[in-house]
Write an enzyme that holds these catalytic residues in place. Structure first.
Site, PDB file in Angstrom:
ATOM      1  N   HIS A 166      -6.903   3.474  -0.751  1.00 36.68           N
ATOM      2  CA  HIS A 166      -7.053   4.796  -1.356  1.00 36.68           C
ATOM      3  C   HIS A 166      -8.163   5.505  -0.571  1.00 36.68           C
ATOM      4  O   HIS A 166      -9.079   4.850  -0.070  1.00 36.68           O
ATOM      5  CB  HIS A 166      -7.549   4.718  -2.800  1.00 36.68           C
ATOM      6  CG  HIS A 166      -6.706   3.941  -3.757  1.00 36.68           C
ATOM      7  ND1 HIS A 166      -6.808   2.589  -3.904  1.00 36.68           N
ATOM      8  CD2 HIS A 166      -5.782   4.350  -4.662  1.00 36.68           C
ATOM      9  CE1 HIS A 166      -5.970   2.188  -4.841  1.00 36.68           C
ATOM     10  NE2 HIS A 166      -5.327   3.227  -5.318  1.00 36.68           N
ATOM     11  N   ASP A 216     -11.613   4.378  -1.502  1.00 43.85           N
ATOM     12  CA  ASP A 216     -12.005   2.998  -1.165  1.00 43.85           C
ATOM     13  C   ASP A 216     -12.808   2.968   0.128  1.00 43.85           C
ATOM     14  O   ASP A 216     -13.710   2.154   0.296  1.00 43.85           O
ATOM     15  CB  ASP A 216     -10.779   2.090  -0.926  1.00 43.85           C
ATOM     16  CG  ASP A 216      -9.809   2.092  -2.077  1.00 43.85           C
ATOM     17  OD1 ASP A 216     -10.236   2.353  -3.206  1.00 43.85           O
ATOM     18  OD2 ASP A 216      -8.614   1.810  -1.830  1.00 43.85           O
TER      19      ASP A 216
HETATM   20  C1  XLS Z   1      -2.815   0.173 -10.288  1.00 47.56           C
HETATM   21  C2  XLS Z   1      -2.003   0.332  -9.097  1.00 47.56           C
HETATM   22  C3  XLS Z   1      -2.742   0.843  -7.869  1.00 47.56           C
HETATM   23  C4  XLS Z   1      -1.772   1.341  -6.843  1.00 47.56           C
HETATM   24  C5  XLS Z   1      -2.359   2.226  -5.813  1.00 47.56           C
HETATM   25  O1  XLS Z   1      -2.427  -0.453 -11.263  1.00 47.56           O
HETATM   26  O2  XLS Z   1      -1.366  -0.877  -8.827  1.00 47.56           O
HETATM   27  O3  XLS Z   1      -3.562  -0.148  -7.359  1.00 47.56           O
HETATM   28  O4  XLS Z   1      -1.140   0.289  -6.195  1.00 47.56           O
HETATM   29  O5  XLS Z   1      -2.943   3.348  -6.377  1.00 47.56           O
END
Ligand code: XLS
Ligand code: NI
Ligand code: NI
Length: 435
Positions: free
Chosen positions: A99, A102
């Site tokens: 993201h 991140d």
């Molecule tokens: C959350 C999601 C997230 C997505 C990406 O539950 O799995 O991690 O994969 O935003």
């Protein structure tokens, strides 16, 4: 400088190895059904769980020991890039996912956030060029900051929609810069808390508007990654619009997004929706929309997204079978959207956990390939649907029958005989493939 000085590049050593930092089942170069394991599995490491997760939970403080903390947020962000690529190289993983939040600190303004992203992605690009490691997908975090209290594209506040659009634009610029193969939308808060004050249709129309803007912008800049929507039924929203694969496909079809969008399916989200993972993969496959997977597993005794590393061979076998039936997962991959348990707080646990997940998927792949080569499910299904191969069944499938002709047939064939499925026998035979 190394963050894992005691660990060399992790190699396949086989089941007899007692080296914890070795693959026991994942042998990247081993050829299975014409492709290497590495080509089949296309593993990716998730930046969020691996680099930014601290081990805190609603009842307790962080437990994770991480040696990349710097004296400023930007210094930490740069150290993380170094450590992250060391992890990818040591695990021999070819792909990664992140993201925007991140990788770079958000700073005091959107402008500062974008500057930080530019600086960090320069560094990431350098590392990618040096190592050949590739970006599977990136995404925008449009759910953590308080501004997203009522959603992003589904927010009642148009300024939030605009802010989200800016994040998506930046995400696509970054995807172009790093050669991203996919771009993910997970609608963290795209749902509602209460239907009493929610215009569900209006909110979904707006989500589709943002998606169309993304497609248009991709065309404009000459970089169109495979767009993926990641379904999840709940958490953090009480009800999320992209509930499961079938619901999301209805959305994709309603808004005419079929050419550009496929699904990124996550094991733990499947079980939260009351489905098995293989059910979700099968639904996606039936729409030719299986794009990529987020590999993890939930705890069936808990009702939330625990994002555990996958260690259940039964599940990975059935998931890999769906992927083989799909003709592979590319340009998607198997992204470990998984986090170490709070009690696995040492740096080395990050490597051990990925090794466990990779070995479990390797075992799943091997078992699935054997099931396919033996036509285990094919024969089972062929036999089960045999009545449609000839006679009246073949005519029904050929659309040559109608209610009147079938009534005539039924009046003469009302002595119906069904056959037992012998399901217990089938499951016991399936177990033979798992060991
Ligand atoms: C959350 C999601 C997230 C997505 C990406 O539950 O799995 O991690 O994969 O935003
Ligand atoms: Ni996910
Ligand atoms: Ni998740």
């Amino acid at each position: 400088m190394s963050y894992f000085p005691k660990v060399d590049k992790i190699k396949f050593e086989g089941v007899k190895s007692d080296n914890p930092f070795a693959f026991r089942h994942y042998n990247p170069e081993e050829v299975i059904m014409g492709k290497t394991m590495k080509e089949h599995l296309r593993f990716a490491v998730a930046y969020w769980h691996t680099m930014t997760q601290d081990g805190s939970d609603p009842f307790g403080k962080p437990t994770n020991i991480r040696t990349w903390e710097g004296s400023t947020p930007m210094e930490t962000a740069k150290n993380r890039v170094e450590a992250f690529f060391e992890i990818l190289e040591k695990l021999d993983v070819e792909y990664f996912c992140f993201h925007d939040v991140d990788i770079a600190p958000e700073g005091e303004s959107l402008e500062e956030f974008f500057q930080n992203i530019d600086e960090i992605t320069d560094l990431i690009k350098e590392k990618m060029d040096q190592t050949g490691i590739k970006l599977l997908w990136n995404t925008a975090n449009m759910f953590s900051h308080p501004r997203f209290v009522n959603g992003a594209a589904s927010s009642n506040n148009a300024d939030v929609f605009a802010y989200s659009a800016a994040q998506v634009k930046k995400g696509l610029d970054v995807s172009k810069k790093l050669g991203g193969q996919n771009y993910v939308f997970w609608g963290g808060r795209e749902g509602y808390e209460s239907l009493l004050n929610t215009d569900m249709k209006f909110e979904q129309d707006n989500i589709a508007r943002l998606f169309k803007m993304a497609v248009a912008y991709g065309e404009k800049i000459g970089h169109k990654p495979q767009f993926l929507i990641e379904p999840k039924p709940k958490e953090p929203s009480k009800h999320q619009y992209d509930f499961d694969a079938a619901t999301t496909m209805a959305f994709i079809q309603k808004y005419d997004l079929e050419g550009d969008f496929k699904l990124n399916l996550e094991a733990n989200h499947a079980t939260l929706a009351g489905h098995t993972f293989e059910h979700e993969l099968n639904v996606a496959r039936s729409y030719d929309a299986l794009g990529s997977i987020d590999a993890n597993q939930g705890d069936m005794l808990l009702g939330w997204d625990t994002d555990e590393f996958p260690t259940n061979i039964y599940d990975t076998t059935l998931a890999m079978y769906e992927i083989l039936e799909n003709g592979g997962i590319a340009p998607g991959g198997i992204n470990f959207d998984s986090k170490v348990r709070r009690s696995s707080f040492e740096m080395d646990d990050l490597l051990l956990a990925h090794i466990a997940g990779m070995d479990t998927f390797a075992r799943g792949l091997k078992a699935a390939a054997a099931l396919k080569e033996d036509r285990f499910f094919d024969d089972l299904k062929e036999k089960r649907y045999a009545s449609y191969q000839e006679g009246v069944g073949a005519k029904i499938v050929a659309n040559e029958e109608d209610l009147e002709s079938l009534t005539e047939y039924a009046l003469q064939h009302d002595d119906i005989k069904n056959e037992s499925s012998h399901l217990e026998f089938v499951k016991s035979r399936l177990n033979d493939y798992l060991v």
